[in-house]
Design an enzyme around this catalytic site. Structure first.
Site, mmCIF file in Angstrom:
data_model
loop_
_atom_site.group_PDB
_atom_site.id
_atom_site.type_symbol
_atom_site.label_atom_id
_atom_site.label_comp_id
_atom_site.label_asym_id
_atom_site.label_seq_id
_atom_site.Cartn_x
_atom_site.Cartn_y
_atom_site.Cartn_z
ATOM 1 N N HIS A 27 -6.595 -19.614 30.373
ATOM 2 C CA HIS A 27 -7.871 -20.011 31.185
ATOM 3 C C HIS A 27 -7.740 -20.690 32.358
ATOM 4 C CE1 HIS A 27 -10.745 -19.115 27.765
ATOM 5 N NE2 HIS A 27 -9.565 -19.403 27.038
ATOM 6 N N GLU A 213 -10.284 -17.814 15.575
ATOM 7 C CA GLU A 213 -9.869 -19.441 15.904
ATOM 8 C C GLU A 213 -10.183 -20.403 15.083
ATOM 9 O OE1 GLU A 213 -9.275 -21.895 19.987
ATOM 10 O OE2 GLU A 213 -10.746 -20.354 19.872
#
EC number: 3.5.4.4
Length: 366
Positions: A27, A213
């Site tokens: 990210h 996740e």
């Protein structure tokens, strides 16, 4: 074919750093340099919890080390706040590529949510252009040692996924490789954005989905069977569909079998998963079993600032936790390059001319 003695030796940290690496899940707003955050925050009057770079880096790591995905995501309030101008975005993107290249990364797909960078008046198109400028400047300065592409992310709790999907397609031949959705999984299933995924499929576009996740098998199932994801962002909870008996016999459920049979890539981020509670430790991370079972496993950083990590760090932890060798790291790397959202001939060229020779040189140097 039996392994040679050099293949059985654990690689040193320096060898891991030198090895060519491929990064699919990183990210942009999770990898800023602390010193850059302080400088950019000072320019706009944004208040930070601490004011020196070393302490700020430590603060991010401690705040993220909560074993809660929700708390982990709160740390992004500060990084996103300083990424609201074209110049700031270009700088952050340029420094991102510089840091990855210094770590031996030869191909990277870096993701971020354009919709989070428009509070000071930038258009979505201007956001993507500013990031691309930074990537272009850094890759040119690196002399071809690294190839970088953008992944445009839509936030799963918002309603702009179709807009971002159109943006990804519009920039497809100008540096954007694909699309993603991210954010808290619970309560925001990927099927909320089904229209965007259907549009991307009609446009022959690539996309990955954060799934499995913090939430379990239903998230993975929807991402694949309803939305058609090319890859799974994390996907760590696929382990819930795998049973290991007392005698070591392994049984795969229907979904796990499908993921393995179809070679759906898993963008695994060990350090990040420990921080958010998806795994108890790197040594106990499901990546070990999934690798043994030959799922299409890839190794990634997720958020280098919050996890105080790099690709070298992630691979070194796997070497320590599982006894992996250069041969294993090469396997992870080729897995990732095979799974990249890059044209086949370009993927093959990097595998044959960069990755394989790079690992061969390390093996021969012992």
């Amino acid at each position: 074919m039996s392994a040679t003695p050099s293949e059985l030796i654990a690689p040193t940290r320096d060898e891991i750093r030198q090895a060519p690496k491929v990064l699919l899940h990183d990210h942009l707003d999770g990898g800023l340099r602390p010193a850059t955050i302080i400088e950019l925050a000072g320019e706009i009057g944004h208040e930070l919890p601490v004011q020196d770079a070393e302490s700020l880096g430590r603060w991010f790591a401690e705040a993220a080390d909560s074993r809660s995905l929700v708390r982990y995501l709160e740390t992004f309030d500060h990084t996103v706040a300083v990424m609201q101008t074209g110049d700031a975005l270009t700088r952050v993107a340029r420094e991102c590529v510089e840091d990855l290249a210094a770590d031996g990364v030869v191909y990277a797909e870096v993701r971020y949510a354009p919709e989070q960078h428009v509070s000071q008046g930038l258009t979505l198109d201007e956001v993507v252009a500013a990031v691309q400028l930074g990537f272009d400047e850094a890759t040119e300065a690196a002399g071809g040692r690294i190839v970088v592409r953008q992944l445009l992310t839509a936030m799963r709790h918002q309603a702009r996924s179709m807009e971002i999907a159109h943006l990804a397609v519009a920039w497809r031949d100008r540096g954007v490789a694909g699309f993603d959705i991210a954010g808290a999984e619970a309560g925001y299933p990927p099927t909320r954005h089904l229209d965007a995924f259907e549009y991307l499929q009609r446009e022959n576009s690539h996309f990955t989905i954060h799934a499995g996740e913090a939430f379990g098998l239903p998230s993975i199932w929807q991402a694949i069977q309803w939305c058609g994801a090319d890859r799974l962002g994390h996907g760590v909870r696929i382990i819930d569909d795998i049973t290991v008996a007392d005698d070591g016999t392994v049984t795969l459920g229907g979904l796990a079998s499908y993921v393995r049979d179809k070679r759906i890539p898993l963008e695994m981020c060990p350090s990040s998963n420990v921080q958010t509670g998806a795994a108890d430790s790197v040594a106990e991370h499901p990546i070990g079993l999934l690798t043994d079972l030959r799922f299409r496993v890839t190794v990634n950083t997720d958020n280098r600032l919050m996890s105080q990590t790099s690709m070298t760090d992630e691979m070194a932890k796997l070497v320590e936790g599982f006894g992996y060798t250069l041969t294993d790291l090469r396997w992870f790397t080729i897995n990732a390059m095979k799974s990249a959202f890059l044209p086949f001939d370009e993927r093959l060229a990097i595998i044959d001319s960069v990755i394989k020779p790079g690992y061969a040189a390390l093996g021969e140097s012992r």
